[in-house]
Design a protein around this motif. Structure first.
Motif, PDB file in Angstrom:
ATOM      1  N   TYR A   1       0.879  -1.174   0.000  1.00  0.00           N
ATOM      2  CA  TYR A   1       0.000   0.000   0.000  1.00  0.00           C
ATOM      3  C   TYR A   1       0.910   1.216   0.000  1.00  0.00           C
ATOM      4  O   TYR A   1       1.584   1.508   0.964  1.00  0.00           O
ATOM      5  CB  TYR A   1      -0.879  -0.017   1.256  1.00  0.00           C
ATOM      6  CG  TYR A   1      -2.017   0.977   1.242  1.00  0.00           C
ATOM      7  CD1 TYR A   1      -3.326   0.555   1.389  1.00  0.00           C
ATOM      8  CD2 TYR A   1      -1.799   2.332   1.095  1.00  0.00           C
ATOM      9  CE1 TYR A   1      -4.383   1.447   1.398  1.00  0.00           C
ATOM     10  CE2 TYR A   1      -2.845   3.235   1.082  1.00  0.00           C
ATOM     11  CZ  TYR A   1      -4.132   2.794   1.246  1.00  0.00           C
ATOM     12  OH  TYR A   1      -5.174   3.690   1.237  1.00  0.00           O
TER      13      TYR A   1
ATOM     14  N   GLU B   1     -12.043   8.929   5.695  1.00  0.00           N
ATOM     15  CA  GLU B   1     -11.420   7.930   6.541  1.00  0.00           C
ATOM     16  C   GLU B   1     -12.009   6.537   6.253  1.00  0.00           C
ATOM     17  O   GLU B   1     -11.276   5.555   6.124  1.00  0.00           O
ATOM     18  CB  GLU B   1     -11.666   8.293   8.002  1.00  0.00           C
ATOM     19  CG  GLU B   1     -10.487   8.034   8.899  1.00  0.00           C
ATOM     20  CD  GLU B   1     -10.502   8.971  10.095  1.00  0.00           C
ATOM     21  OE1 GLU B   1     -11.575   9.100  10.726  1.00  0.00           O
ATOM     22  OE2 GLU B   1      -9.456   9.580  10.378  1.00  0.00           O
TER      23      GLU B   1
ATOM     24  N   ILE C   1     -10.557   5.228   3.137  1.00  0.00           N
ATOM     25  CA  ILE C   1      -9.169   4.797   3.319  1.00  0.00           C
ATOM     26  C   ILE C   1      -9.113   3.419   3.972  1.00  0.00           C
ATOM     27  O   ILE C   1      -8.377   2.530   3.533  1.00  0.00           O
ATOM     28  CB  ILE C   1      -8.401   5.825   4.168  1.00  0.00           C
ATOM     29  CG1 ILE C   1      -8.239   7.129   3.372  1.00  0.00           C
ATOM     30  CG2 ILE C   1      -7.034   5.290   4.549  1.00  0.00           C
ATOM     31  CD1 ILE C   1      -7.731   8.280   4.204  1.00  0.00           C
ATOM     32  N   PHE C   2      -9.929   3.233   5.001  1.00  0.00           N
ATOM     33  CA  PHE C   2      -9.905   1.939   5.684  1.00  0.00           C
ATOM     34  C   PHE C   2     -10.449   0.826   4.799  1.00  0.00           C
ATOM     35  O   PHE C   2      -9.979  -0.308   4.841  1.00  0.00           O
ATOM     36  CB  PHE C   2     -10.655   2.018   7.020  1.00  0.00           C
ATOM     37  CG  PHE C   2      -9.853   2.726   8.065  1.00  0.00           C
ATOM     38  CD1 PHE C   2      -8.567   2.289   8.395  1.00  0.00           C
ATOM     39  CD2 PHE C   2     -10.344   3.854   8.702  1.00  0.00           C
ATOM     40  CE1 PHE C   2      -7.802   2.961   9.331  1.00  0.00           C
ATOM     41  CE2 PHE C   2      -9.580   4.534   9.643  1.00  0.00           C
ATOM     42  CZ  PHE C   2      -8.300   4.092   9.962  1.00  0.00           C
TER      43      PHE C   2
ATOM     44  N   LYS D   1      -7.673  -0.120   2.583  1.00  0.00           N
ATOM     45  CA  LYS D   1      -6.664  -0.876   3.325  1.00  0.00           C
ATOM     46  C   LYS D   1      -7.118  -2.321   3.532  1.00  0.00           C
ATOM     47  O   LYS D   1      -6.366  -3.268   3.309  1.00  0.00           O
ATOM     48  CB  LYS D   1      -6.415  -0.191   4.680  1.00  0.00           C
ATOM     49  CG  LYS D   1      -5.388  -0.890   5.550  1.00  0.00           C
ATOM     50  CD  LYS D   1      -4.017  -0.824   4.896  1.00  0.00           C
ATOM     51  CE  LYS D   1      -3.009  -1.667   5.652  1.00  0.00           C
ATOM     52  NZ  LYS D   1      -1.729  -1.738   4.925  1.00  0.00           N
TER      53      LYS D   1
ATOM     54  N   ARG E   1      -5.407  -5.822   1.998  1.00  0.00           N
ATOM     55  CA  ARG E   1      -4.949  -6.943   2.814  1.00  0.00           C
ATOM     56  C   ARG E   1      -5.682  -8.224   2.410  1.00  0.00           C
ATOM     57  O   ARG E   1      -5.077  -9.260   2.218  1.00  0.00           O
ATOM     58  CB  ARG E   1      -5.211  -6.625   4.289  1.00  0.00           C
ATOM     59  CG  ARG E   1      -4.104  -7.144   5.188  1.00  0.00           C
ATOM     60  CD  ARG E   1      -4.376  -6.801   6.627  1.00  0.00           C
ATOM     61  NE  ARG E   1      -4.190  -5.387   6.935  1.00  0.00           N
ATOM     62  CZ  ARG E   1      -4.958  -4.726   7.819  1.00  0.00           C
ATOM     63  NH1 ARG E   1      -5.945  -5.319   8.435  1.00  0.00           N
ATOM     64  NH2 ARG E   1      -4.717  -3.453   8.068  1.00  0.00           N
TER      65      ARG E   1
ATOM     66  N   LYS F   1      -4.224  11.587   6.404  1.00  0.00           N
ATOM     67  CA  LYS F   1      -4.845  10.405   7.011  1.00  0.00           C
ATOM     68  C   LYS F   1      -4.352   9.126   6.352  1.00  0.00           C
ATOM     69  O   LYS F   1      -4.347   8.060   6.942  1.00  0.00           O
ATOM     70  CB  LYS F   1      -6.375  10.465   6.870  1.00  0.00           C
ATOM     71  CG  LYS F   1      -7.015  11.611   7.624  1.00  0.00           C
ATOM     72  CD  LYS F   1      -8.523  11.447   7.722  1.00  0.00           C
ATOM     73  CE  LYS F   1      -9.260  11.560   6.393  1.00  0.00           C
ATOM     74  NZ  LYS F   1      -9.182  12.885   5.783  1.00  0.00           N
TER      75      LYS F   1
ATOM     76  N   ASN G   1      -1.324   6.709   7.893  1.00  0.00           N
ATOM     77  CA  ASN G   1      -1.479   5.653   8.895  1.00  0.00           C
ATOM     78  C   ASN G   1      -1.538   4.266   8.286  1.00  0.00           C
ATOM     79  O   ASN G   1      -1.105   3.303   8.893  1.00  0.00           O
ATOM     80  CB  ASN G   1      -2.764   5.877   9.684  1.00  0.00           C
ATOM     81  CG  ASN G   1      -2.668   7.128  10.510  1.00  0.00           C
ATOM     82  OD1 ASN G   1      -1.616   7.409  11.064  1.00  0.00           O
ATOM     83  ND2 ASN G   1      -3.752   7.886  10.571  1.00  0.00           N
ATOM     84  N   VAL G   2      -2.116   4.168   7.118  1.00  0.00           N
ATOM     85  CA  VAL G   2      -2.356   2.846   6.559  1.00  0.00           C
ATOM     86  C   VAL G   2      -1.316   2.455   5.509  1.00  0.00           C
ATOM     87  O   VAL G   2      -1.258   1.302   5.096  1.00  0.00           O
ATOM     88  CB  VAL G   2      -3.769   2.753   5.930  1.00  0.00           C
ATOM     89  CG1 VAL G   2      -4.822   2.899   7.003  1.00  0.00           C
ATOM     90  CG2 VAL G   2      -3.942   3.785   4.844  1.00  0.00           C
ATOM     91  N   SER G   3      -0.498   3.388   5.085  1.00  0.00           N
ATOM     92  CA  SER G   3       0.436   3.086   3.997  1.00  0.00           C
ATOM     93  C   SER G   3       1.607   2.243   4.480  1.00  0.00           C
ATOM     94  O   SER G   3       2.097   2.417   5.597  1.00  0.00           O
ATOM     95  CB  SER G   3       0.994   4.375   3.406  1.00  0.00           C
ATOM     96  OG  SER G   3      -0.048   5.228   3.049  1.00  0.00           O
ATOM     97  N   ASP G   4       2.048   1.322   3.654  1.00  0.00           N
ATOM     98  CA  ASP G   4       3.271   0.575   3.958  1.00  0.00           C
ATOM     99  C   ASP G   4       4.484   1.458   3.711  1.00  0.00           C
ATOM    100  O   ASP G   4       5.453   1.417   4.451  1.00  0.00           O
ATOM    101  CB  ASP G   4       3.362  -0.667   3.071  1.00  0.00           C
ATOM    102  CG  ASP G   4       2.237  -1.644   3.372  1.00  0.00           C
ATOM    103  OD1 ASP G   4       1.893  -1.777   4.562  1.00  0.00           O
ATOM    104  OD2 ASP G   4       1.700  -2.249   2.426  1.00  0.00           O
TER     105      ASP G   4
ATOM    106  N   ARG H   1       6.731   2.424   6.964  1.00  0.00           N
ATOM    107  CA  ARG H   1       5.734   2.790   7.944  1.00  0.00           C
ATOM    108  C   ARG H   1       6.322   3.052   9.336  1.00  0.00           C
ATOM    109  O   ARG H   1       5.906   3.960  10.035  1.00  0.00           O
ATOM    110  CB  ARG H   1       4.662   1.714   8.030  1.00  0.00           C
ATOM    111  CG  ARG H   1       3.442   2.300   8.686  1.00  0.00           C
ATOM    112  CD  ARG H   1       2.533   1.318   9.302  1.00  0.00           C
ATOM    113  NE  ARG H   1       2.331   0.131   8.505  1.00  0.00           N
ATOM    114  CZ  ARG H   1       1.127  -0.347   8.266  1.00  0.00           C
ATOM    115  NH1 ARG H   1       0.075   0.297   8.668  1.00  0.00           N
ATOM    116  NH2 ARG H   1       1.004  -1.471   7.645  1.00  0.00           N
TER     117      ARG H   1
END
Lengths: 244, 227
Positions: free
Chosen positions: A37, A182, A185-186, A189, A193, A207, A210-213, A229
């Motif tokens: 990500y 948000e 984005i989740f 994510k 996965r 925002k 938080n979720v990016s690798d 990350r």
């Protein structure tokens, strides 16, 4: 490192503005692995959308190459490129770009129609995908009957239609309010996965960090830095500090 | 078409497709969604084609009257300005009629090009999106051609029937019941069929340039177009 799904090598891009030439990308090298990500961050005008269009095969570099699955996409003819866009890449846009005259379900099934999947299968898969993004009950709705967040969910379902290896999201939260952004984005994510899809998103929404690798910072047509990350949490701290 | 050697191992030999019935489905949806716009395009076609079929129908009647040499009827036609030489043989219409017909059809095509250019501009974003989803240039072209074909068919059918009907009643008003002697249903049928074919042709001719413009557009440009 596992095999890269996207490899950008020495990409430059010039635009001609009247008589003067502007170099928007000044030599970008980047390797992105399967299931990563990635966020491409940078101020507007930094060239991130241009880079994003190159990776998506929507625009051709002035020099250098973009490889997807180790295939140089500038070498592809129109048919192969269309096939690549249809099956390998899913696109999500800032402005949603849901086709206005079609219902949510028809929007989601359109890439499958192009991909040659039979009507019944496409319908079934389309409903599954709409269920996945939480819009199963709204499959009959036209875009104007959906909120921005819901339209973006339809766009995500559509991007997933042909089980692409890569999802390219250009400012996916740009036109959404904070909480809806948000959620989107989740959702992305979770999908990356669950389905092991590589997600590359051009954004300046913090925002996303938080979720990016990994986060690729671009400025003035060059990669400024690439952060993993674990390094990121520190930078976020700094950012929120400077903002408060 | 997919034989580029470098990609053999990675990209399976598959093509993107858009079945014909799907194209028709999408085209019908677009027409319905922009009903008012479609109506305007169709309206100019209806007018031009009804004028065409009206003129042709009357020309057929004039020809029959002059050949049958029905004294009273011939008198009426001469009084109205019909000249026997134009109708008995040769083209079957007078040069002036042909000229006006040509002009009306030309104006109609220009009108269609104009509205279709606007319609295409309005849809740049959709076109760009479809291309991102894997649509080929010719899918876009085909969608526009089918749409124009359908509009042409509907507009020309209405126009042809309308024109022939008016000409039909006009004949009765002119000649009374003896009109039956001059009306040939075969000829009228031919007029309607020609008019419909002509209408479809004009409609497709009018959309050709806008559709080519749309189909050749790069997806990025197409999506920028509206902003």
């Amino acid at each position: 490192m596992e095999a890269s799904i996207v490899r950008v090598s020495g990409v430059t891009k010039n635009f001609t503005m009247g008589k003067s030439q502007i170099q928007v990308l000044k030599g970008i090298d980047l390797e992105i692995g399967m299931g990563e990500y990635i966020s491409i961050m940078g101020p507007s005008g930094s060239g991130k959308t241009t880079l994003f269009n190159m990776i998506g095969g929507l625009d051709k570099p002035s020099s250098g190459s973009v490889f997807i699955d180790e295939v140089d996409i500038s070498q592809l003819d129109a048919y192969e490129l269309a096939w690549l866009r249809c099956r390998k890449i899913g696109y999500i846009f800032q402005t949603f770009n849901i086709i206005q005259v079609m219902t949510a379900l028809e929007n989601v099934t359109l890439p499958m129609v192009f991909g040659g999947i039979s009507d019944d299968d496409a319908r079934e898969k389309g409903m599954e995908l709409l269920d996945l993004v939480g819009l199963k009950k709204r499959f009959q709705h036209k875009p104007f009957e959906l909120s921005g967040g819901q339209q973006q969910r339809v766009a995500i379902a559509r991007a997933l239609a042909n089980d692409p290896a890569i999802i390219l999201a250009d400012e996916p939260t740009g036109n959404l309010d904070l909480s809806t952004g948000e959620e989107i984005i989740f959702l992305l994510k979770m999908l990356s996965r669950e389905k092991n899809v590589t997600i590359i998103s051009a954004t300046h929404d913090l925002k996303m960090l938080n979720v990016s690798d990994r986060v690729v910072w671009i400025s003035d047509g060059r990669i400024e830095k690439i952060e993993n990350r674990d390094e990121l949490s520190i930078s976020i701290g700094q950012i929120s500090e400077t903002h408060t | 078409m997919l034989q580029a050697g470098h990609s053999t191992s990675h990209l399976p030999k598959k093509q993107v497709v858009l079945p014909f019935y799907k194209s028709v489905e999408i085209a019908v949806k677009s027409i319905k969604a922009r009903f008012f716009r479609s109506m305007i395009t169709t309206m100019s076609l209806i007018l031009a084609i009804s004028f065409f079929s009206y003129t042709k129908f009357n020309a057929n009647i004039a020809k029959t009257v002059f050949i049958a040499d029905d004294k009273a009827a011939v008198q009426k036609l001469l009084h109205l300005g019909y000249e026997p030489v134009n109708y008995k043989d040769g083209q079957g219409t007078s040069p002036k009629e042909r000229w006006i017909l040509f002009l009306s059809l030309l104006v109609c095509v220009v009108g269609i090009v104009n509205t279709q250019l606007m319609a295409v501009t309005e849809r740049f974003r959709d076109i760009g999106t479809m291309k991102c989803l894997g649509a080929l240039d010719r899918f876009i072209l085909r969608l526009f051609l089918i749409e124009a074909g359908l509009q042409g068919m509907i507009g020309a059918s209405i126009g042809a029937l309308f024109g022939v009907l008016i000409a039909f009643f006009n004949t009765f008003i002119r000649f009374g019941t003896s009109a039956w002697n001059f009306i040939s249903f075969n000829d009228s049928g031919m007029v309607i069929l020609t008019a419909i074919a002509l209408g479809c042709m004009l409609s497709i001719l009018g959309v050709l340039y806008p559709a080519l413009l749309a189909a050749r557009m790069q997806p990025v440009e197409a999506m920028k177009g509206k902003d």
